[in-house]
Scaffold this motif. Structure first.
Motif, PDB file in Angstrom:
ATOM      1  N   ILE A  95     -21.009 -19.443 -20.351  1.00  0.00           N
ATOM      2  CA  ILE A  95     -21.483 -18.321 -21.165  1.00  0.00           C
ATOM      3  C   ILE A  95     -20.776 -17.015 -20.805  1.00  0.00           C
ATOM      4  O   ILE A  95     -20.868 -16.050 -21.542  1.00  0.00           O
ATOM      5  CB  ILE A  95     -23.027 -18.140 -21.108  1.00  0.00           C
ATOM      6  CG1 ILE A  95     -23.558 -18.181 -19.675  1.00  0.00           C
ATOM      7  CG2 ILE A  95     -23.715 -19.186 -21.957  1.00  0.00           C
ATOM      8  CD1 ILE A  95     -25.075 -17.997 -19.606  1.00  0.00           C
ATOM      9  N   ALA A  96     -20.082 -17.007 -19.701  1.00  0.00           N
ATOM     10  CA  ALA A  96     -19.346 -15.782 -19.343  1.00  0.00           C
ATOM     11  C   ALA A  96     -18.309 -16.123 -18.289  1.00  0.00           C
ATOM     12  O   ALA A  96     -18.400 -17.154 -17.624  1.00  0.00           O
ATOM     13  CB  ALA A  96     -20.296 -14.716 -18.796  1.00  0.00           C
ATOM     14  N   GLY A  97     -17.321 -15.262 -18.184  1.00  0.00           N
ATOM     15  CA  GLY A  97     -16.309 -15.493 -17.154  1.00  0.00           C
ATOM     16  C   GLY A  97     -15.590 -14.196 -16.847  1.00  0.00           C
ATOM     17  O   GLY A  97     -15.594 -13.259 -17.657  1.00  0.00           O
ATOM     18  N   GLY A  98     -14.999 -14.151 -15.680  1.00  0.00           N
ATOM     19  CA  GLY A  98     -14.295 -12.907 -15.349  1.00  0.00           C
ATOM     20  C   GLY A  98     -13.581 -13.010 -14.029  1.00  0.00           C
ATOM     21  O   GLY A  98     -13.449 -14.094 -13.450  1.00  0.00           O
ATOM     22  N   GLY A  99     -13.132 -11.877 -13.556  1.00  0.00           N
ATOM     23  CA  GLY A  99     -12.446 -11.849 -12.277  1.00  0.00           C
ATOM     24  C   GLY A  99     -11.637 -10.583 -12.105  1.00  0.00           C
ATOM     25  O   GLY A  99     -11.701  -9.657 -12.912  1.00  0.00           O
ATOM     26  N   ARG A 100     -10.871 -10.605 -11.020  1.00  0.00           N
ATOM     27  CA  ARG A 100     -10.087  -9.428 -10.630  1.00  0.00           C
ATOM     28  C   ARG A 100      -8.669  -9.577 -11.176  1.00  0.00           C
ATOM     29  O   ARG A 100      -8.134 -10.692 -11.246  1.00  0.00           O
ATOM     30  CB  ARG A 100     -10.105  -9.379  -9.099  1.00  0.00           C
ATOM     31  CG  ARG A 100      -9.370  -8.259  -8.455  1.00  0.00           C
ATOM     32  CD  ARG A 100      -9.781  -8.108  -7.007  1.00  0.00           C
ATOM     33  NE  ARG A 100     -10.966  -7.278  -6.902  1.00  0.00           N
ATOM     34  CZ  ARG A 100     -10.963  -5.943  -6.997  1.00  0.00           C
ATOM     35  NH1 ARG A 100      -9.833  -5.287  -7.220  1.00  0.00           N
ATOM     36  NH2 ARG A 100     -12.079  -5.262  -6.881  1.00  0.00           N
TER      37      ARG A 100
ATOM     38  N   ALA B 192     -18.688 -11.830 -21.624  1.00  0.00           N
ATOM     39  CA  ALA B 192     -19.775 -12.787 -21.881  1.00  0.00           C
ATOM     40  C   ALA B 192     -19.750 -13.179 -23.349  1.00  0.00           C
ATOM     41  O   ALA B 192     -19.539 -12.332 -24.226  1.00  0.00           O
ATOM     42  CB  ALA B 192     -21.118 -12.147 -21.521  1.00  0.00           C
ATOM     43  N   GLY B 193     -19.953 -14.453 -23.626  1.00  0.00           N
ATOM     44  CA  GLY B 193     -19.934 -14.957 -25.006  1.00  0.00           C
ATOM     45  C   GLY B 193     -21.312 -14.823 -25.630  1.00  0.00           C
ATOM     46  O   GLY B 193     -22.225 -15.574 -25.302  1.00  0.00           O
TER      47      GLY B 193
END
Ligand code: AMP
Length: 417
Positions: free
Chosen positions: A280-285, A305-306
């Motif tokens: 449902i979501a993803g991320g990072g540096r 986030a989706g």
């Protein structure tokens, strides 16, 4: 063309019945972001195609297969944005935000476009809510955005989700690791799917994104990236993990998590539902991207986030929906008088719905019933002559006559404005 248009494949309409869910999700994210000092940024939906080629990476699936691209009337190469980060980075550099703000925290919300194979939870136009923090190297900045996501999802009512976290290391660690696994994967290249064979040569980390079970199986013996981190990167990851522990964030470490976009360095994370493992979501540096896109050497971290997927997991609240007062204006004089009352209602924020078509009283009442309103205001020539208006309660049929001078006060009372 016979005029029977339907929406394009992978696109969807969001009708008023469902919109309350979307607004609830958007509101929750915005409220949490604002508490943490994030400010909204809006960037164009159309950008130069090469912004994404450069930003996301020429060998990423998004750029290779999924971008909506076209030439405009002057032959410029344009793309519909497939994600938000590259545009926000461009805006950050182009507007030289770094001159006035040491730490710049942004949030954005809007439609993204990917020409992917549509299926449940995967659309060609979908909505992302994202945040980006520029200027902070400290791992607590990574922790902060995870915390924002955690608080927002809980506030929205999503239960049982888990953060999968990993570190890809800085440019040096990442390159060392890529060289190593390239060798490992080349040794058994025949065991991988055709796409992965290309990935192994061009961008071996992408193999970790492959959905094929036999490709996944082949990755089991590949060394973990966490063993290739330098002391600084190790420290960064440990401090980030400690932040998550401190705030009781539900997480697990998975050294195979690489994320599908090339710009990530050090921390990467994904949120999925525990039961059905839906991302449902993803991320990072992404510490190098600002510089790679022509800006100064400034570190950054963010998530997306989706919203389409999040909305699937929540239900409509049971609270009683506020209904308008339905105006039944019979004849021209009543319509004109009705407009005066309407003007006052707008001032007092009384919710009103009017059908200006000429209909009989019974037709009007039938329509009001269908809409499910609680009160109708009825006005015809008779009432105008007497200086009154009728308020009819649609639940029990009970009706009262109200002096026109008192009508706004009475409407406020019955609608609790
Ligand atoms: P990404 O930008 O690929 O890191 O995706 C971040 C989040 O956006 C994912 O975890 C999904 O929830 C959502 N998402 C990505 N692609 C789609 C899609 N095609 N349709 C719906 N949601 C998507």
């Amino acid at each position: 063309m016979n005029g029977n248009f339907t929406k394009l494949r992978g696109m969807k309409d969001i009708l008023p019945d469902e919109i309350e869910l979307w607004q609830r999700v958007e509101k929750a994210f915005i409220e949490v972001c604002e508490i943490f000092g994030f400010k909204e940024i809006r960037t164009p939906i159309l950008e130069n195609k090469y912004l994404f080629v450069r930003g996301i990476g020429a060998t990423s699936d998004i750029v290779m297969k999924e971008m909506y691209e076209f030439k405009d009337k002057k032959g410029r190469e344009i793309a519909l944005r497939p994600e938000g980060t590259a545009s926000v980075v461009r805006a950050y550099i182009e507007n030289k935000v770094y001159i006035t703000k040491k730490i710049a925290r942004f949030y954005y919300y809007g439609p993204m476009f990917r020409y992917d194979r549509p299926q449940k939870g995967r659309y060609r136009q979908f909505y992302q809510f994202g945040v980006e923090t520029f200027g902070g190297k400290h791992p607590f900045f990574d922790g902060e955005i995870v915390q924002i996501l955690d608080i927002s999802l809980k506030k929205i009512g999503i239960e049982n989700f888990v953060f999968i976290v990993n570190s890809l290391g800085c440019r040096i660690c990442k390159n060392k690791y890529v060289e190593q696994i390239k060798k490992n994967l080349q040794e058994k290249i025949d065991k991988f799917c055709e796409d992965c064979k290309i990935r192994i040569e061009k961008n071996p980390l992408r193999v970790f994104d492959c959905k094929n079970t036999f490709c996944k199986e082949n990755l089991k013996e590949v060394p973990s990236i966490l063993n290739y981190l330098c002391d600084d990167c190790k420290n960064h990851f440990d401090t980030f993990v400690n932040f998550l522990l401190k705030f009781n964030i539900n997480f697990s470490i998975n050294s195979n998590l690489v994320r599908g976009l090339d710009y990530y360095t050090r921390t990467v994370f994904e949120v999925s539902t525990e039961k059905d493992d839906i991302a449902i979501a993803g991320g990072g540096r992404y510490d190098n991207l600002v510089e790679e896109m022509g800006g100064p050497d400034i570190p950054a971290v963010g998530f997306a986030a989706g919203i389409d997927r999040i909305v699937q997991f929540i239900k409509k609240e049971d609270k009683e929906e506020k209904k308008p007062v339905y105006f039944i204006l019979l004849g021209n004089n009543a319509k004109l008088k009705g407009l005066e009352i309407l003007k006052e209602c707008i001032k007092e924020k009384i919710m009103v719905e009017v059908d200006y078509e000429e209909r009989s009283l019974s037709d009007n009442l039938r329509i009001a019933n269908k809409i499910g309103v609680k009160w109708c205001l009825i006005l015809g020539d008779n009432e105008i002559e007497k200086g009154i208006m009728i308020l009819k309660n649609m639940k029990d049929g009970y009706q009262i006559e109200v002096n026109e001078k008192e009508i706004i006060k009475k409407l406020k009372e019955i609608t609790k404005c």
